[in-house]
Design an enzyme around this catalytic site. Structure first.
Site, PDB file in Angstrom:
ATOM      1  N   HIS A  67      31.274  58.979  32.706  1.00  0.00           N
ATOM      2  CA  HIS A  67      31.805  58.277  33.858  1.00  0.00           C
ATOM      3  C   HIS A  67      31.196  56.773  33.804  1.00  0.00           C
ATOM      4  O   HIS A  67      30.357  56.634  33.000  1.00  0.00           O
ATOM      5  CB  HIS A  67      31.239  58.965  34.993  1.00  0.00           C
ATOM      6  CG  HIS A  67      31.277  60.183  35.146  1.00  0.00           C
ATOM      7  ND1 HIS A  67      32.189  60.919  35.996  1.00  0.00           N
ATOM      8  CD2 HIS A  67      30.657  61.524  34.396  1.00  0.00           C
ATOM      9  CE1 HIS A  67      32.023  62.358  36.201  1.00  0.00           C
ATOM     10  NE2 HIS A  67      31.215  62.572  34.918  1.00  0.00           N
ATOM     11  N   GLU A 108      26.995  59.613  33.068  1.00  0.00           N
ATOM     12  CA  GLU A 108      27.203  58.300  33.792  1.00  0.00           C
ATOM     13  C   GLU A 108      26.399  57.188  33.211  1.00  0.00           C
ATOM     14  O   GLU A 108      25.418  57.074  32.821  1.00  0.00           O
ATOM     15  CB  GLU A 108      26.463  58.544  35.065  1.00  0.00           C
ATOM     16  CG  GLU A 108      26.978  59.540  36.170  1.00  0.00           C
ATOM     17  CD  GLU A 108      28.407  58.983  36.891  1.00  0.00           C
ATOM     18  OE1 GLU A 108      28.703  57.786  36.663  1.00  0.00           O
ATOM     19  OE2 GLU A 108      28.944  59.408  37.736  1.00  0.00           O
ATOM     20  N   HIS A 157      36.316  60.932  32.800  1.00  0.00           N
ATOM     21  CA  HIS A 157      36.445  61.654  34.054  1.00  0.00           C
ATOM     22  C   HIS A 157      38.043  61.464  34.504  1.00  0.00           C
ATOM     23  O   HIS A 157      38.474  62.480  35.112  1.00  0.00           O
ATOM     24  CB  HIS A 157      35.680  60.913  35.084  1.00  0.00           C
ATOM     25  CG  HIS A 157      35.190  61.616  36.400  1.00  0.00           C
ATOM     26  ND1 HIS A 157      34.704  61.188  37.419  1.00  0.00           N
ATOM     27  CD2 HIS A 157      35.603  62.861  36.730  1.00  0.00           C
ATOM     28  CE1 HIS A 157      34.648  62.099  38.401  1.00  0.00           C
ATOM     29  NE2 HIS A 157      35.248  63.066  37.947  1.00  0.00           N
TER      30      HIS A 157
HETATM   31 ZN   LIG Z   1      33.249  59.634  37.333  1.00  0.00          ZN
END
Ligand SMILES: [Zn+2]
Length: 267
Positions: free
Chosen positions: A36, A101, A147
Site C-alpha cells: 500500500h 504500508e 492493493h
Molecule cells: Zn491500500
C-alpha cells in the site's frame, strides 16, 4: 508461546502497537503480501490513523521515506488493510496476507495528483523487508500484490510510481519487461466492446488472479481491472484500455507461471 508461533521481522526497529487486528481465519500463516501507499499528506498522520481504534485500519509493517520500518501488528495476527477485495477467488485477503504500508501521499486528496516517486532508501527497505518475509513464509513471487490488484474498483495504491521493476530485479515479486506500446497498432479493446475477444481477455485476467466476472462485455469492472494490471505491469500508460502491449504483457506473465492454477493458491 506455541511451537508454531509466527516470528516477526528483525528489520522492524520499533513496535508501535495498533489495536486494530484480530485472528487469522482459515490461514495458519500468510501466503501473500499486499503493498500500500499511505495516501495521506505525512507519514505521521498515517501512523496516527493506523493506530487509532476509530480507523479500524492497520497493517503489519510501516515503511518511512527514510527506510526506517515500524511494526504495528504481529505477523500471526490479522491486520486490517485489505478491505473488500479478492484474489484468485479468496476474499479474506486480510487473513491470507502480510500488509505493508509505504509512506507516500499517493494521488492526493483530489485523487488527481501524480504520485511522487518513492525515495531509494525507502525502496531498499521495502526490498529487504519483503525478502525477509518471503523467505520466512515461502511466499510465491507472484503473490506480492498491490492493493489495487485485489480491489481494482476502489484502490489505486501503491500506484503507478511504485518501482515494481526495481523490486523484481532485486528478487522480489513477479514482473516482466512490458511489451512495447505500438503506435498505430490494432485498436485496443475498450469500454463498450463485447464479444469473444473481451471474454478471452477477462479469462486471462481472472487466470492471473484478478476478481472479475467473465461477462464478454468490456464493462466498468473490466476497465478497472485492466487499469490495475497496467499500474502494476505496464505503468507507461494507465488508461484501462487493453491495447496489444497490455495483452502481450499479461500473456508473457502467464507463460512464466507454468503451474498456474495448480498450486499458486492456498494449499
Ligand atoms: Zn491500500
Amino acid at each position: 508461546m506455541k511451537g508454531d508461533a509466527i516470528a516477526d521481522s528483525p528489520l522492524a526497529e520499533a513496535f508501535l502497537a495498533s489495536p486494530n487486528h484480530g485472528e487469522r481465519r482459515g490461514f495458519a500463516r500468510p501466503d501473500c503480501v499486499i503493498l500500500h501507499y499511505t495516501g495521506m499528506p505525512t507519514g505521521e498522520e498515517a501512523l496516527a490513523w493506523l493506530t487509532n481504534p476509530a480507523s479500524e485500519l492497520s497493517c503489519h509493517y510501516f515503511v518511512w521515506e527514510n527506510g526506517r520500518i515500524a511494526q504495528l501488528v504481529a505477523e500471526g495476527r490479522r491486520a486490517w488493510h485489505a478491505g473488500r477485495s479478492v484474489w484468485k477467488g479468496e476474499s479474506d485477503l486480510n487473513s491470507a496476507s502480510i500488509g505493508v504500508e509505504i509512506v507516500n501521499p499517493g494521488h492526493g486528496p483530489s485523487g488527481e495528483d501524480a504520485p511522487p516517486p518513492f525515495p531509494a532508501r525507502q525502496i531498499e527497505a521495502v526490498i529487504a523487508l519483503l525478502l525477509d518475509i518471503g523467505a520466512r513464509h515461502h511466499i510465491a513471487p507472484e503473490r506480492v500484490l498491490a492493493h489495487s490488484d485485489i480491489a481494482p474498483a476502489r484502490k489505486r495504491d501503491p500506484g503507478e510510481a511504485f518501482p515494481w521493476d526495481d523490486l523484481w530485479r532485486a528478487g522480489v515479486g513477479y514482473w516482466t519487461v512490458p511489451a512495447p506500446i505500438e503506435a498505430g497498432g490494432a485498436q485496443p479493446l475498450r469500454r463498450g466492446d463485447e464479444g469473444p475477444a473481451v471474454r478471452a481477455l477477462q479469462a486471462l485476467l481472472a487466470l492471473y488472479g484478478y476478481g472479475l466476472d467473465l461477462t464478454g462485455v468490456f464493462d466498468k469492472q473490466t476497465e478497472y481491472v485492466v487499469a490495475a494490471f497496467q499500474r502494476h505491469f505496464r505503468p507507461q500508460r494507465v488508461d484501462g484500455a487493453a491495447d496489444s502491449s497490455t495483452i502481450a504483457t499479461l500473456r508473457a506473465l502467464l507463460d512464466g507461471l507454468p503451474l498456474i492454477g495448480m498450486g499458486a493458491t492456498k494449499g
